[in-house]
Design a protein around this motif. Structure first.
Motif, mmCIF file in Angstrom:
data_model
loop_
_atom_site.group_PDB
_atom_site.id
_atom_site.type_symbol
_atom_site.label_atom_id
_atom_site.label_comp_id
_atom_site.label_asym_id
_atom_site.label_seq_id
_atom_site.Cartn_x
_atom_site.Cartn_y
_atom_site.Cartn_z
ATOM 1 N N ILE A 43 0.888 -1.078 0.014
ATOM 2 C CA ILE A 43 -0.249 0.034 0.002
ATOM 3 C C ILE A 43 0.913 1.164 -0.137
ATOM 4 O O ILE A 43 2.206 1.124 0.434
ATOM 5 C CB ILE A 43 -0.987 0.218 1.269
ATOM 6 N N ALA A 44 0.324 2.128 -0.384
ATOM 7 C CA ALA A 44 1.112 3.803 -0.271
ATOM 8 C C ALA A 44 0.453 4.259 0.831
ATOM 9 O O ALA A 44 -0.748 4.470 1.105
ATOM 10 C CB ALA A 44 0.724 4.577 -1.602
ATOM 11 N N LEU A 45 1.179 4.699 1.958
ATOM 12 C CA LEU A 45 0.971 5.366 3.228
ATOM 13 C C LEU A 45 1.548 6.410 3.680
ATOM 14 O O LEU A 45 2.967 6.446 3.436
ATOM 15 C CB LEU A 45 1.337 4.100 4.274
ATOM 16 N N HIS A 46 0.901 7.497 3.929
ATOM 17 C CA HIS A 46 1.384 8.813 4.170
ATOM 18 C C HIS A 46 1.077 9.104 5.582
ATOM 19 O O HIS A 46 -0.065 9.283 5.771
ATOM 20 C CB HIS A 46 0.854 9.957 3.241
ATOM 21 N N VAL A 47 1.995 9.334 6.632
ATOM 22 C CA VAL A 47 1.537 9.222 8.023
ATOM 23 C C VAL A 47 2.433 10.861 8.545
ATOM 24 O O VAL A 47 3.729 10.867 8.453
ATOM 25 C CB VAL A 47 2.133 8.340 8.936
ATOM 26 N N HIS A 48 1.784 11.665 8.920
ATOM 27 C CA HIS A 48 2.434 12.945 9.264
ATOM 28 C C HIS A 48 1.912 13.359 10.733
ATOM 29 O O HIS A 48 0.812 13.433 10.965
ATOM 30 C CB HIS A 48 1.849 14.048 8.169
ATOM 31 N N VAL A 49 2.866 13.620 11.626
ATOM 32 C CA VAL A 49 2.536 14.188 12.814
ATOM 33 C C VAL A 49 3.194 15.449 13.134
ATOM 34 O O VAL A 49 4.236 15.684 13.278
ATOM 35 C CB VAL A 49 2.904 13.336 13.895
ATOM 36 N N PRO A 50 2.111 16.738 12.686
ATOM 37 C CA PRO A 50 2.881 18.044 12.464
ATOM 38 C C PRO A 50 3.272 18.370 14.074
ATOM 39 O O PRO A 50 4.175 19.388 14.012
ATOM 40 C CB PRO A 50 1.621 18.676 12.086
ATOM 41 N N TYR A 51 2.738 17.676 15.047
ATOM 42 C CA TYR A 51 3.172 18.277 16.459
ATOM 43 C C TYR A 51 2.788 17.295 17.558
ATOM 44 O O TYR A 51 1.715 16.594 17.374
ATOM 45 C CB TYR A 51 2.488 19.730 16.899
ATOM 46 N N GLY A 52 3.263 17.728 18.746
ATOM 47 C CA GLY A 52 3.088 16.716 19.825
ATOM 48 C C GLY A 52 4.240 16.530 20.784
ATOM 49 O O GLY A 52 5.266 17.009 20.224
ATOM 50 N N ARG A 53 3.868 16.596 21.760
ATOM 51 C CA ARG A 53 5.000 16.583 23.033
ATOM 52 C C ARG A 53 5.302 15.366 23.704
ATOM 53 O O ARG A 53 6.360 14.779 23.810
ATOM 54 C CB ARG A 53 4.585 17.542 24.070
ATOM 55 N N ASN A 54 4.337 14.601 23.904
ATOM 56 C CA ASN A 54 4.372 13.282 24.595
ATOM 57 C C ASN A 54 4.545 12.033 23.699
ATOM 58 O O ASN A 54 3.725 11.798 22.827
ATOM 59 C CB ASN A 54 3.052 13.196 25.430
ATOM 60 N N ALA A 55 5.644 11.273 23.823
ATOM 61 C CA ALA A 55 6.024 10.440 22.952
ATOM 62 C C ALA A 55 4.859 9.076 22.746
ATOM 63 O O ALA A 55 4.663 8.762 21.656
ATOM 64 C CB ALA A 55 7.248 9.582 23.337
ATOM 65 N N HIS A 56 4.178 8.908 24.053
ATOM 66 C CA HIS A 56 3.216 7.966 23.878
ATOM 67 C C HIS A 56 2.104 8.548 23.133
ATOM 68 O O HIS A 56 1.671 7.817 22.326
ATOM 69 C CB HIS A 56 2.709 7.778 25.521
ATOM 70 N N HIS A 57 1.621 9.800 23.318
ATOM 71 C CA HIS A 57 0.478 10.334 22.676
ATOM 72 C C HIS A 57 1.035 10.394 21.081
ATOM 73 O O HIS A 57 0.171 9.929 20.193
ATOM 74 C CB HIS A 57 0.121 11.695 23.047
ATOM 75 N N ILE A 58 2.142 10.791 20.819
ATOM 76 C CA ILE A 58 2.895 10.932 19.400
ATOM 77 C C ILE A 58 2.760 9.652 18.487
ATOM 78 O O ILE A 58 2.137 9.683 17.498
ATOM 79 C CB ILE A 58 4.045 11.443 19.361
ATOM 80 N N VAL A 59 3.086 8.546 19.207
ATOM 81 C CA VAL A 59 2.855 7.004 18.499
ATOM 82 C C VAL A 59 1.399 6.495 18.513
ATOM 83 O O VAL A 59 0.957 5.982 17.468
ATOM 84 C CB VAL A 59 3.851 6.109 19.357
ATOM 85 N N GLU A 60 0.772 6.656 19.626
ATOM 86 C CA GLU A 60 -0.674 6.221 19.717
ATOM 87 C C GLU A 60 -1.445 6.910 18.917
ATOM 88 O O GLU A 60 -2.324 6.341 18.043
ATOM 89 C CB GLU A 60 -1.184 6.244 21.097
ATOM 90 N N CYS A 61 -1.530 8.146 18.388
ATOM 91 C CA CYS A 61 -2.319 8.852 17.472
ATOM 92 C C CYS A 61 -2.151 8.304 16.208
ATOM 93 O O CYS A 61 -2.860 8.232 15.289
ATOM 94 C CB CYS A 61 -2.562 10.455 17.653
#
Length: 196
Positions: free
Chosen positions: A149-167
């Motif tokens: 598959i073609a997959l684009h994942v972008h996290v433009p902002y976040g502080r907490n590593a757990h939250h950044i990965v989980e979202c």
């Protein structure tokens, strides 16, 4: 039509069994020995409404890399198998999912061509429990390679590593769920090539 995939993968480093039903209810049974990764796979199944089983025994006495990588490869292969010839699917999906201060934006094309674009905030905490946060990109690379598959994942902002990965996993689940749904107006394969 049953849309179920099952993959068994055994090497000198790991033994993995993955089963996925794309038309499930979010029933999840996961055990890899890596607690945070199990939590992320649980998010994937529950938010994608996939019935998902992942059972992995790996060389955790070395580290978690092989266990996570091989589980992700098997998961991608099972997902591709469950899609079958992709007749009648929506094909494209996207989701934006916030988790407190973090936001993940995921877009997917069930194209038959593996490609990953991934970005997340730099200077994240290096570990979440026993989970190396650099593995998130590798999980996605491994999944994409086998799911094709073609997959684009972008996290433009976040502080907490757990939250950044989980979202990211929650948004991935939602995007995959939408892209893989059956479109009642689509009678064939959604491609001008006639194949995906």
């Amino acid at each position: 039509m049953s849309r179920v995939g099952r993959v068994e993968r055994t090497t000198k480093e790991t033994s993995v069994v993955v089963e996925i039903d794309l038309d499930g209810t979010g029933k999840v049974d996961v055990s890899t020995g890596v607690g945070f990764y199990d939590h992320m796979l649980d998010q994937l199944g529950r938010h994608g409404l996939f019935d998902l089983t992942v059972k992995t025994e790996g060389d955790l006495h070395i580290d978690s890399h092989h266990t996570i990588e091989d589980s992700s490869l098997a998961l991608g292969a099972a997902f591709r198998q469950a899609l079958g010839d992709k007749r009648g699917i929506v094909r494209f999906g996207q989701a934006s999912v916030p988790l407190d201060e973090s936001l993940a934006q995921v877009t997917v094309d069930l194209s038959g061509r593996p490609y990953l674009v991934h970005s997340e905030p730099e200077n994240m905490a290096p570990m979440i429990g026993s989970y190396d946060t650099t593995m998130t990109r590798h999980i996605l690379e491994s999944f994409v390679a086998q799911a094709q598959i073609a997959l684009h994942v972008h996290v433009p902002y976040g502080r907490n590593a757990h939250h950044i990965v989980e979202c990211q996993f929650k948004a991935l689940a939602r995007a995959l769920r939408h892209a893989g749904e059956i479109d009642p107006r689509q009678t064939g394969i959604p491609s001008t090539k006639g194949a995906l």
